[in-house]
Design a protein around this motif. Structure first.
Motif, PDB file in Angstrom:
ATOM      1  N   ARG A  76       7.981  10.395  -7.100  1.00  0.00           N
ATOM      2  CA  ARG A  76       8.966   9.626  -7.999  1.00  0.00           C
ATOM      3  C   ARG A  76       8.887   7.639  -8.195  1.00  0.00           C
ATOM      4  O   ARG A  76       8.624   7.479  -9.699  1.00  0.00           O
ATOM      5  CB  ARG A  76       9.618  10.229  -8.222  1.00  0.00           C
ATOM      6  CG  ARG A  76       9.746  12.090  -9.093  1.00  0.00           C
ATOM      7  CD  ARG A  76      11.453  12.820  -8.894  1.00  0.00           C
ATOM      8  NE  ARG A  76      11.304  13.923  -9.151  1.00  0.00           N
ATOM      9  CZ  ARG A  76      12.277  14.857  -9.006  1.00  0.00           C
ATOM     10  NH1 ARG A  76      12.830  14.178  -8.676  1.00  0.00           N
ATOM     11  NH2 ARG A  76      12.335  15.906  -9.336  1.00  0.00           N
ATOM     12  N   ALA A  77       9.320   7.421  -7.416  1.00  0.00           N
ATOM     13  CA  ALA A  77       9.567   6.220  -7.324  1.00  0.00           C
ATOM     14  C   ALA A  77       8.486   5.449  -7.140  1.00  0.00           C
ATOM     15  O   ALA A  77       8.362   4.322  -7.741  1.00  0.00           O
ATOM     16  CB  ALA A  77      10.557   5.697  -6.642  1.00  0.00           C
ATOM     17  N   GLY A  78       6.960   5.757  -6.568  1.00  0.00           N
ATOM     18  CA  GLY A  78       6.432   5.025  -6.499  1.00  0.00           C
ATOM     19  C   GLY A  78       6.556   4.317  -5.314  1.00  0.00           C
ATOM     20  O   GLY A  78       5.645   3.306  -4.930  1.00  0.00           O
ATOM     21  N   ILE A  79       6.913   4.235  -3.996  1.00  0.00           N
ATOM     22  CA  ILE A  79       7.043   3.580  -3.133  1.00  0.00           C
ATOM     23  C   ILE A  79       6.720   4.581  -1.797  1.00  0.00           C
ATOM     24  O   ILE A  79       6.658   5.619  -2.167  1.00  0.00           O
ATOM     25  CB  ILE A  79       8.201   3.523  -3.212  1.00  0.00           C
ATOM     26  CG1 ILE A  79       9.203   4.057  -2.510  1.00  0.00           C
ATOM     27  CG2 ILE A  79       9.207   2.386  -4.301  1.00  0.00           C
ATOM     28  CD1 ILE A  79      10.516   3.676  -2.688  1.00  0.00           C
ATOM     29  N   LEU A  80       6.466   3.511  -1.038  1.00  0.00           N
ATOM     30  CA  LEU A  80       5.952   4.351   0.530  1.00  0.00           C
ATOM     31  C   LEU A  80       7.508   4.040   1.669  1.00  0.00           C
ATOM     32  O   LEU A  80       7.749   3.401   1.264  1.00  0.00           O
ATOM     33  CB  LEU A  80       4.793   3.608   1.115  1.00  0.00           C
ATOM     34  CG  LEU A  80       4.087   3.460   0.640  1.00  0.00           C
ATOM     35  CD1 LEU A  80       2.637   1.988   1.294  1.00  0.00           C
ATOM     36  CD2 LEU A  80       2.407   5.600   0.861  1.00  0.00           C
ATOM     37  N   PRO A  81       7.502   5.564   2.315  1.00  0.00           N
ATOM     38  CA  PRO A  81       8.039   5.386   2.767  1.00  0.00           C
ATOM     39  C   PRO A  81       7.793   5.402   4.008  1.00  0.00           C
ATOM     40  O   PRO A  81       6.734   4.029   4.293  1.00  0.00           O
ATOM     41  CB  PRO A  81       8.232   7.474   3.202  1.00  0.00           C
ATOM     42  CG  PRO A  81       6.783   7.317   3.479  1.00  0.00           C
ATOM     43  CD  PRO A  81       6.112   6.663   2.074  1.00  0.00           C
ATOM     44  N   VAL A  82       8.928   4.945   4.717  1.00  0.00           N
ATOM     45  CA  VAL A  82       8.360   3.961   6.426  1.00  0.00           C
ATOM     46  C   VAL A  82       9.538   4.601   7.091  1.00  0.00           C
ATOM     47  O   VAL A  82      10.054   5.334   7.499  1.00  0.00           O
ATOM     48  CB  VAL A  82       9.614   2.179   6.620  1.00  0.00           C
ATOM     49  CG1 VAL A  82       9.914   1.710   7.722  1.00  0.00           C
ATOM     50  CG2 VAL A  82       9.484   1.711   5.045  1.00  0.00           C
ATOM     51  N   PRO A  83       8.819   4.774   8.221  1.00  0.00           N
ATOM     52  CA  PRO A  83       6.495   4.693   8.360  1.00  0.00           C
ATOM     53  C   PRO A  83       5.966   5.634   7.804  1.00  0.00           C
ATOM     54  O   PRO A  83       6.578   6.602   7.270  1.00  0.00           O
ATOM     55  CB  PRO A  83       6.610   4.604  10.066  1.00  0.00           C
ATOM     56  CG  PRO A  83       7.825   5.246  10.838  1.00  0.00           C
ATOM     57  CD  PRO A  83       8.650   5.777   9.301  1.00  0.00           C
ATOM     58  N   ALA A  84       5.105   4.824   7.303  1.00  0.00           N
ATOM     59  CA  ALA A  84       4.523   6.207   6.526  1.00  0.00           C
ATOM     60  C   ALA A  84       3.290   7.055   7.370  1.00  0.00           C
ATOM     61  O   ALA A  84       1.449   7.777   6.719  1.00  0.00           O
ATOM     62  CB  ALA A  84       3.522   4.697   5.621  1.00  0.00           C
TER      63      ALA A  84
END
Length: 538
Positions: free
Chosen positions: A29-37
């Motif tokens: 929904r936010a358009g971001i990558l999680p850490v770690p991907a």
């Protein structure tokens, strides 16, 4: 072989937790990558192989479920088969099963205000074909038992409206007749000269005239010209009923005269149109009204023909009969006579009784024509008939459903002291008026008392249709006294039936019913009480 239950423990190390699912949803929904991907990349790479494993496991489970469903179906069918093999009906002899088939015949098998659809079912014997579909054994019994095909009902007035052709109907009729082989035949036939199929139907039936045993014929024309083709073939004919609904004459027809076993005859129509029959051997006869009846005194001339008749039913509409006509006198040795009349003038019935002498009569019945008010009746002429015919020595059964005052009825009963069975009915007619025949006083007179005379000391059976215009106590006293009398005479029991009209103003009390039940329990009373409020048969 793997079983479906073993697959229930199958799982994958890649299955996400609820937290991981929520994290991926939020990142999307936010358009971001999680850490770690890198963890997500590992899922994407390894998931196809895991999904393939799942597909294989699902297929394995599905095959196991299909096998279970198949096995369950097989087991259920096998259990039903075992249950069928062990069922008592399987051990019944074919002859007894055929008897059961015969008792299962539908009422619409007979011709009575039926439809074209019912006509097709009758001609094709559809009820038998349905039974034949149950199993091979039932098929064999239904198709190979002649007596099951020995009742033929046909109404030619319906054939032109049937949804199959006349030729097909004739084929079905011929098949049904053939299946009966040589078994005695019962016919219920409606024949109308208005339809072109009549000749063919009667021709098909007369080919089997040698099998006719019980025959019912309704006709509005002259089919006797076809019936004559089978003259001399009626060696099995025992019962004949003819209803002529038109003025066509059958009086020259001698087809039924040559029937050596014919003993029961019923006719509706004009007397002069009646076919020739062997009256010297008829023991049971009924003669019924038609739409244009001859004068009643002429109709009674059938008594001259029926010189051997034992039981006679005569239906007369006397409502418009002129009183100035003379009646001929008739003497008959018949033992049972039943009048079904419509007349509101007792003088007309008086003339009828004056014309008769019945020295051997054992049973006399008077009832209204269907859908008409009960006939009017006074006692004088019956008492004269009783004296003239010596009813005091011969009459043992009297059935009365007529408008007669209870005091007049008492006079009639005094003339027949040897009566053993009495059937009475109060009178209720269309205008809701009523004439009470069964009264408290009448029951008191019928109550047996050893120290005094009573009406009908030999009475062992009393049937009443009543408005209950008598007391419970009088009925209880009557029943108790007759029970005592049966014990004195060594009889098994006293029998009484009480049918209560819906128009009655009261019911018997529970206490009375309880006392009656106790009498029944003693074994000396056979009782039936029926009404809207009371439905007890003990």
């Amino acid at each position: 072989m793997d079983t479906p239950t073993a697959g229930l423990s199958f799982t994958s190390k890649l299955l996400p937790t609820a937290t991981q699912i929520a994290q991926v949803r939020n990142c999307s929904r936010a358009g971001i990558l999680p850490v770690p991907a890198s963890d997500l990349h590992a899922i994407v790479v390894e998931a196809p192989e895991e999904l393939t494993r799942y597909d294989a496991e699902i297929t394995k489970l599905q095959n196991g479920l299909d096998r279970l469903v198949l096995e369950r179906t097989m087991l259920a069918s096998y259990a039903d088969g075992c249950r069928s093999v062990l069922a008592p009906v399987q051990r019944l002899p074919n002859e007894l099963l055929a008897d059961i088939f015969e008792w299962s015949f539908p009422e619409e098998l007979y011709v009575l205000e039926s439809t074209p659809e019912e006509e097709v079912d009758r001609i094709s014997q559809w009820h038998l074909r349905q039974l034949a579909q149950v199993c091979c054994r039932w098929y064999s019994i239904a198709m190979a038992t002649p007596k099951l095909w020995s009742t033929i009902a046909v109404d030619t007035s319906l054939w032109s409206d049937c949804n199959i052709s006349i030729q097909t109907l004739l084929t079905l009729l011929d098949y049904s007749l053939t299946q009966g082989q040589n078994h005695p035949l019962t016919l219920d036939v409606g024949i109308s000269n208005m339809y072109r199929c009549t000749d063919l139907v009667v021709e098909a039936l007369t080919k089997h005239a040698h099998r006719w045993r019980d025959v019912f014929i309704w006709s509005d024309g002259e089919p006797h010209r076809y019936l004559a083709n089978a003259t001399g073939s009626l060696d099995r004919l025992e019962m004949l009923e003819i209803n002529l609904s038109s003025n066509k004459s059958w009086n020259e027809l001698e087809f039924f005269y040559q029937a050596p076993r014919l003993t029961e005859f019923s006719f509706a129509g004009r007397l002069e149109n009646m076919p020739k029959i062997p009256w010297h051997q008829i023991t049971k006869c009924s003669y019924h009204s038609d739409s244009h009846p001859p004068p009643p005194y002429q109709r009674l001339s059938v008594l001259l023909l029926a010189n051997k008749v034992d039981t006679f039913t005569l239906e007369l509409d006397l409502r418009n009969f002129p009183l100035d006509h003379d009646w001929h006198s008739y003497t008959s040795s018949m033992r049972h006579i039943e009048f079904e009349l419509s007349t509101n003038d007792p003088r007309v019935f008086d003339k009828l009784l004056d014309s008769l002498t019945l020295p051997s009569l054992e049973s006399f019945s008077l009832a209204p024509l269907s859908d008409y008010d009960p006939p009017a009746w006074s006692s004088n002429r019956f008492v004269s008939l009783a004296s003239r015919s010596q009813f005091g020595e011969s009459l043992t059964c009297l059935c009365v459903h007529a408008m007669i005052a209870h005091t007049e009825l008492v006079r009639c009963l005094q003339a027949v002291p040897r009566l053993e069975k009495l059937v009475l009915a109060d009178c209720v007619w269309i205008d809701d008026d009523a004439m009470i025949v069964i009264t408290h006083e009448l029951l008191q007179l019928l109550t047996y008392t050893a120290n005094s005379s009573c009406l009908l000391p030999r009475l062992s059976t009393l049937h009443m249709t009543s408005l209950l215009e008598f007391t419970d106590a009088s009925f209880l006293d009557l029943v108790a006294s007759r029970m005592r009398k049966t014990r004195i005479d060594g009889l098994a029991s006293f029998e009484t039936k009480l049918l209560c009209y819906p128009e009655r103003q009261r019911d018997m009390s529970p206490e009375t019913l309880q006392q009656l039940a106790q009498m029944v329990a003693s074994g000396a009373l056979k009782l039936t009480v029926l009404s809207e409020a009371i439905d007890t048969e003990t």
